[in-house]
Enzyme design. Structure first.
Site, short mmCIF file in Angstrom:
data_model
loop_
_atom_site.label_atom_id
_atom_site.label_comp_id
_atom_site.label_asym_id
_atom_site.label_seq_id
_atom_site.Cartn_x
_atom_site.Cartn_y
_atom_site.Cartn_z
N GLY A 67 9.33 -7.79 -0.81
CA GLY A 67 8.63 -6.74 -1.53
C GLY A 67 7.20 -6.67 -1.02
N TYR A 68 6.48 -5.65 -1.49
CA TYR A 68 5.12 -5.41 -1.02
C TYR A 68 4.13 -5.45 -2.17
CZ TYR A 68 7.18 -4.38 3.39
OH TYR A 68 7.87 -4.51 4.58
N LEU A 69 3.11 -6.30 -2.01
CA LEU A 69 1.98 -6.31 -2.94
C LEU A 69 1.06 -5.14 -2.62
CD1 LEU A 69 1.34 -10.14 -2.93
CD2 LEU A 69 2.20 -8.80 -4.85
#
Length: 158
Positions: free
Chosen positions: A28-30
């Protein structure tokens, strides 16, 4: 700390019999803005935090920093990520002096299979396996950060 990488679509699943490793990946992407993507990844039983800068002209090279982090921390950080998780199996295949990483996507990106090769220079040559298809290095739609927000299954003309 500069990654030089080319991306390709894969036109057949023949690569699977040539793979010497395969790992499930969840990521996932912060932050998914192109100037600085911050990715959390669980690959098998290991966690990683990766920061990437914006690609240089042509999209083949860009800044990349990656460190292994404890699995438990990666699991907790995944809970903080932006909407849109990437799920895939990564196969590694030796071809000449290089290794191709072939990602078979699941979930929202089911049906997409892409290969990447890391190079020492943008002009370095490599052997092209017969299962390697169209090059998509310069097409931002094939970046994982893009796929997390605009899944392959929703594309009109794939």
């Amino acid at each position: 700390m500069v990654e030089i990488e080319r991306k390709f679509l894969v036109k057949s699943e023949d690569f699977k019999e040539q793979a010497f490793t395969q790992n499930k990946i969840a990521q996932g992407y912060l932050s998914s803005i192109p100037e600085r993507t911050v990715r959390v990844r669980i690959k098998g039983t290991r966690g990683f935090l990766t920061i990437k800068g914006i690609g240089h002209q042509g999209g083949m090279s860009r800044f990349e920093w990656e460190n292994e982090i404890p699995l438990e921390e990666a699991q907790e950080l995944l809970k903080l990520c932006e909407k849109g998780k990437i799920e895939k199996t990564r196969f590694e295949i030796k071809s000449g002096n290089h290794i191709f990483e072939v990602d078979e996507f699941y979930g929202e990106n089911e049906g997409l299979i892409m290969a990447e090769i890391e190079l020492k220079s943008e002009t370095e040559t490599f052997e092209r396996p017969e299962w390697l298809g169209e090059e998509v290095t310069n097409d931002e739609r094939y970046y994982n950060a893009y796929l997390s927000k605009n899944p392959f299954k929703d594309w009109k003309n794939n």
